[in-house]
Design an enzyme around this catalytic site. Sequence first.
Site, PDB file in Angstrom:
ATOM      1  N   SER A 364       0.879  -1.154   0.000  1.00 54.87           N
ATOM      2  CA  SER A 364       0.000   0.000   0.000  1.00 54.87           C
ATOM      3  C   SER A 364       0.921   1.208   0.000  1.00 54.87           C
ATOM      4  CB  SER A 364      -0.868  -0.006   1.241  1.00 54.87           C
ATOM      5  OG  SER A 364      -1.534   1.215   1.349  1.00 54.87           O
ATOM      6  N   ARG A 365       0.854   2.004  -1.069  1.00 53.15           N
ATOM      7  CA  ARG A 365       1.877   3.052  -1.206  1.00 53.15           C
ATOM      8  C   ARG A 365       1.587   4.286  -0.373  1.00 53.15           C
ATOM      9  NH1 ARG A 365       1.247   1.743  -6.851  1.00 53.15           N
ATOM     10  NH2 ARG A 365       2.424  -0.167  -7.063  1.00 53.15           N
ATOM     11  N   VAL A 366       0.335   4.532  -0.048  1.00 56.84           N
ATOM     12  CA  VAL A 366       0.064   5.757   0.698  1.00 56.84           C
ATOM     13  C   VAL A 366      -0.591   5.515   2.057  1.00 56.84           C
ATOM     14  CG1 VAL A 366      -0.094   7.242  -1.313  1.00 56.84           C
ATOM     15  CG2 VAL A 366      -2.125   6.068  -0.523  1.00 56.84           C
TER      16      VAL A 366
END
Length: 505
Positions: A364-366
């Site tokens: 999950s990048r953010v």
Amino acid sequence: MSFKIDVVTKIIKERLTNYETKSYSYDIGKIISVGDGIAIVSGLDKAMSMELVVFEDGNYGMVMNLEEHFVGVVILGEENSIKEGQVVKRTGRIIEVPVGDGLLGRVVDSLGNPIDDLGEIKNDGYMPIEKVAPGVMSRLTVKQPLKTGIKIIDSLIPIGKGQRELIIGDRQTGKTALAIDTIINQKGQNVKCVYVAIGQKASNVALVREKLKIHNSLSYTTIVMASASSNAPMQFIAPYSGCAIAEYWLNKGEDVLIVYDDLSKHAVSYRTVSLLLRRPPGREAYPGDVFYLHSRLLERACKLNEKHGSGSISALPIIETQAGDISAYIPTNVISITDGQIFLQSELFNKGIRPAVDSGLSVSRVGSNAQSKIIKKLSSSLKLSLAQYNELLSFTQFGSELDSVSKNILESGAKLVELLKQKQYKPLSNEDIALSLFAYKYNFLNDIDISLISKYEEELHLYFKNNHQDIILDLAQDVLNEEEIKIAVSVFTKDFKLKNGILNV
Ligand code: ATP
Ligand code: MG
């Protein structure tokens, strides 16, 4: 005399100009040919892309191809009574869907018509299904958690409000289950949900509706369905319609979760429409703009700033892969558009590890900005432990002798995997997830056999619910009083061990 000629010329000129603007000749066309759900229509020179047109029999069509002398119209509905030579009228409107709270608890088709036998829908207006996504200046960074209630996701791959997190995996790996559990977990959280079913069997969607109803989650959810038996254009517009329905609540400053189940079938429906419209095929016969198809849809997920009402749309698009191939065309497209992916593996699913999340390939990048502080703290080393465990596991297949450190890693990894398993329709509260992670982190599971872990966990949650409401309240407010919890968990663990014959009195 010459004066009169001038006047007459002027009048004629005026009339001619007025004649053009007042004329309706641009708004009525004629069908040149019809077939495969596509009508080629001449005379609609001013038609807009995605404009709604009406056929003689009252059926609607959508303008898709704008060519020099004719337009290509896809027929939304039955084409049996649409014939060559018939008249087609422009409506001047881009396709729109009814929106409003009246849609909650309902199942609608891609045009917002009810298909659940519950009668008419009272809508608060209409929204165009295609809209330019909010710009950078009106957005905020993702910083509030969107809790899925699923242990492995909330701890390792946390999602935030406004994020787009892809759920990707082969068929029958629990993709829909993850999305539905997330919807169920929004109960009482003031998040409205939209579930868009594209190209699925109507019976599956009926089952989803039933499950949402049983779990009291239908009252805040709208289902948009373009089933496998709907024609390709209806499947193609379904996600945009769902998004328009969500945008109504976004504009009112509310939080919305939208699930697109699934975008692989959506891409196929777009390919069908494009091929029928004779657009040039590209890679895997998809038209060249298939990336734009999904990017313009997912870009509409956002977290708006205060000036724009603070609403959010979080999107969970789903992609089905073939034999785990995430590097195929459509999967790579959507992976690159979204802010992370949850990768589900058939192998894990078949081993009984459900949800079958591959922790190595999922990211999950953010979302970690949005993760609750206590969960962040308690799950800090989980990813590493899982990675070490999986690596060692492949070694042990060669039957090599293991030192005690490796044995420990294997043992504790297996327990962690067991702890992260979760049943369907059983999303957990943040507090319960924190307690489970706590027990693992502080080695309370050490002497407990793997077969007893799920029982241990269930009883642990119950114990705290009955005896330590104070701690639960603290956890709910993101306060982690470690010493206090340690004492309580050790009291419970000792009791559990006694009861289950692990410790003798
Ligand atoms: P499809 O590719 O057909 O859409 P899918 O990937 O969406 O499948 P699901 O329909 O969600 O998969 O799940 C497949 C099966 O696995 C269902 O029977 C479901 O009940 C079961 N299942 C999913 N998640 C879990 C879970 N956590 N625990 C137990 N069973 C599960
Ligand atoms: Mg599914």
